[in-house]
Design an enzyme around this catalytic site. Sequence first.
Site, PDB file in Angstrom:
ATOM      1  N   ASN A 131     -55.002  -9.850 -31.436  1.00 22.18           N
ATOM      2  CA  ASN A 131     -53.907  -9.948 -30.481  1.00 22.18           C
ATOM      3  C   ASN A 131     -54.079  -9.001 -29.304  1.00 22.18           C
ATOM      4  O   ASN A 131     -53.603  -9.272 -28.203  1.00 22.18           O
ATOM      5  CB  ASN A 131     -52.579  -9.637 -31.178  1.00 22.18           C
ATOM      6  CG  ASN A 131     -51.426  -9.471 -30.213  1.00 22.18           C
ATOM      7  OD1 ASN A 131     -50.996 -10.432 -29.597  1.00 22.18           O
ATOM      8  ND2 ASN A 131     -50.931  -8.240 -30.057  1.00 22.18           N
ATOM      9  N   GLN A 191     -44.724 -12.698 -27.534  1.00 20.26           N
ATOM     10  CA  GLN A 191     -46.083 -13.231 -27.599  1.00 20.26           C
ATOM     11  C   GLN A 191     -46.906 -13.024 -26.323  1.00 20.26           C
ATOM     12  O   GLN A 191     -48.106 -13.308 -26.316  1.00 20.26           O
ATOM     13  CB  GLN A 191     -46.027 -14.722 -27.950  1.00 20.26           C
ATOM     14  CG  GLN A 191     -45.430 -14.942 -29.339  1.00 20.26           C
ATOM     15  CD  GLN A 191     -45.347 -16.399 -29.752  1.00 20.26           C
ATOM     16  OE1 GLN A 191     -45.419 -17.299 -28.920  1.00 20.26           O
ATOM     17  NE2 GLN A 191     -45.183 -16.627 -31.049  1.00 20.26           N
ATOM     18  N   ASP A 230     -53.973  -9.650 -38.148  1.00 19.31           N
ATOM     19  CA  ASP A 230     -53.024  -8.625 -37.742  1.00 19.31           C
ATOM     20  C   ASP A 230     -52.187  -9.126 -36.562  1.00 19.31           C
ATOM     21  O   ASP A 230     -52.690  -9.783 -35.654  1.00 19.31           O
ATOM     22  CB  ASP A 230     -53.788  -7.361 -37.338  1.00 19.31           C
ATOM     23  CG  ASP A 230     -52.867  -6.231 -36.940  1.00 19.31           C
ATOM     24  OD1 ASP A 230     -52.167  -5.711 -37.821  1.00 19.31           O
ATOM     25  OD2 ASP A 230     -52.846  -5.886 -35.746  1.00 19.31           O
ATOM     26  N   HIS A 234     -47.539 -12.204 -32.675  1.00 16.98           N
ATOM     27  CA  HIS A 234     -47.590 -11.916 -31.250  1.00 16.98           C
ATOM     28  C   HIS A 234     -48.618 -12.777 -30.511  1.00 16.98           C
ATOM     29  O   HIS A 234     -48.874 -12.560 -29.328  1.00 16.98           O
ATOM     30  CB  HIS A 234     -47.856 -10.432 -31.037  1.00 16.98           C
ATOM     31  CG  HIS A 234     -46.808  -9.577 -31.669  1.00 16.98           C
ATOM     32  ND1 HIS A 234     -45.598  -9.307 -31.073  1.00 16.98           N
ATOM     33  CD2 HIS A 234     -46.754  -8.971 -32.893  1.00 16.98           C
ATOM     34  CE1 HIS A 234     -44.854  -8.570 -31.877  1.00 16.98           C
ATOM     35  NE2 HIS A 234     -45.540  -8.343 -32.987  1.00 16.98           N
ATOM     36  N   GLU A 262     -49.962 -11.972 -40.482  1.00 22.45           N
ATOM     37  CA  GLU A 262     -48.926 -10.948 -40.505  1.00 22.45           C
ATOM     38  C   GLU A 262     -47.800 -11.387 -39.564  1.00 22.45           C
ATOM     39  O   GLU A 262     -47.912 -11.282 -38.349  1.00 22.45           O
ATOM     40  CB  GLU A 262     -49.472  -9.592 -40.058  1.00 22.45           C
ATOM     41  CG  GLU A 262     -48.417  -8.493 -40.148  1.00 22.45           C
ATOM     42  CD  GLU A 262     -48.805  -7.227 -39.410  1.00 22.45           C
ATOM     43  OE1 GLU A 262     -48.320  -6.149 -39.812  1.00 22.45           O
ATOM     44  OE2 GLU A 262     -49.567  -7.304 -38.435  1.00 22.45           O
TER      45      GLU A 262
END
Length: 630
Positions: A131, A191, A230, A234, A262
């Site tokens: 991310n 996001q 991870d 987002h 996650e």
Amino acid sequence: MKRSLRVIAAGAVLAASGLVAFTVQTVTASAAVSLNNSDVTANLWSWNWNSIAKACTDQLGPAGYGAVQVAPPAESISLATSDNGAHPWWEIYQPVSYNLTSRFGTRAQFSTMVSTCHAAGVRVYADAVINHTAGSNNTLTTTYGGSTFSPTGYTYPAVPYSYDDFHHANDGYCSDDDAVIDDWNNTSEVQNCMLLSLSDLKTQSSTVRTKIAAYLNDLIGLGVDGFRVDAAKHVAKADFAAILALLNKTTAENKAPYVAQEIFTGATNSELLPSAFTSNGDVLGFSYAMGLKTQFNNGTLSNLSTLPSWSLDATSDQTAAMVTNHDLERDATTLRYMDGTKYTLANYFLLAYPYGQPFVYDGFTFPTSNTGQSPPADSSGFVTDTNCTNGAWQCITQSTGVKGMVGWHNATASVTTASDFTSTNSNVIGFHRGSLGWIGLNNSSSASTATYTTGLANGTYCDVITGGATSTGCAGTSVTVSGGTASVTIPAGSSVAIHVNAKSGGGSTTSPTTAPTTSTPTTSPTTAPTTSPASVATTFNEYATTTWGTNVFVVGNAAALGNWNTGSAVALSSAGYPTWSVTLNLPSGTAIEYKYIKKDASGNVTWESGSNRTLNTGAAATYIANDTWK
């Protein structure tokens, strides 16, 4: 969780020339290894690659684990100083490149670890940080692999990434003046803006997607079988789906990699709930873990019977279930290793109850006053080898009870319901999985004896919590089933679990960590074996320090203690190291003589000094012997 790995549509793609600085391997998929038929994962968080390889060979593979989850392998920042001291653990979630030189080892060591785990039958799931990159608020730019980067200039030459590869304030994606997430229920902001000032990758860009996919394909080429993603919440679902579509199939099983995302709970926006992300893979079971803490802490195990009606993050076949992980244990929202027997019992329940794919967690110990401190490491931050005997590491995945429950879980996997859920009181429960296995858990301070419907055929079964079956009998406690029921004494703060593959004299589904050998005691026993129809649940607690590969056993003049035969000595669990423990049934009202022995990895036996220890089991339901090695 489903009993096979989730398949996600994937296609093979090669990164365009010049897009990435690392070498991307193209590997022809083949089934070259035989992997354990299990969906249990050991999450060995922040263990270095050499230690994970050793754990796969010595512990996880023989115990029947299906996979091991490893910490992020990408190169990250290296902080000699921080508010949490030198080299805080969270360094690894700030990557600066997709090179595989990290604080856990080199690319070659990572590759060897994957191959070693595969040879032991264990898949490898890598924690993938895709991310974001290291944050723009970093003042130190030292890295573990020597790569350079400019956090304020958004340049990461080793990938390479530059300014246009990231989201920025009011850029048409992130409508926030400081580009940092403030509204956690705003999908666009969550996001497209920065999580905790971490430089947020513009995953709408095909260039960024291709670079991320090239990194993941590099890991797949080295044999990685899946990913814990991870901060997946987002990344826009469509963006992540596009990345997944670029991934190769795994080399070991020729299928799409397993994905566990996650997606932290707490949002009220339905677009940000964990269940909204399951089209891209499984989600971590945060609500499940928090629910377990409530019931075990409140002394209401009986409420676990209502688990199917809980408001959980996703369905069973879409959940990576857990008791805790590295984030949750630090904010104390779940049970953690400091909770002692409750934590251990919750892990037994995790492996026994048919919900989710179990992830059993082991990290390192830490003070509650500094939850960000580094794992055990050298002065440069490189993590040192895991030592399960010095108190610096959590090693529940290697405990006798948890390994026994991995075998129990595998033996009962084909039955997806819990039957005859019995609560003898609010803190003592039992249930079975069809005709394949029964478990009882006692979260109270007193032993409990009751009759349970086990679902099992008549016979004598070996409790896998205390060692399971051997070729000649049971290593610990035995349970006799007659007419489908059994009278079972469950020790305080403990469990009893039996299954069809652990019958007395029938062997075990798991391998012991050290092979029993026969030896002559340095102080010869003088008493003959004793017998009695009634029994007492006797707990042996022995305080003893050992070196790696050495375990502690108890042997004595009763059949349950091996009749002084060191080859039949009873193994004690190291879960509470340096206190070793086991509970087994001994004849009531009987004088018992016993001693402790140590066996090293080669099977060599060392007897403690002095004369035989003695106890009298008396007429009570339980007896506890608290001893120290002499």
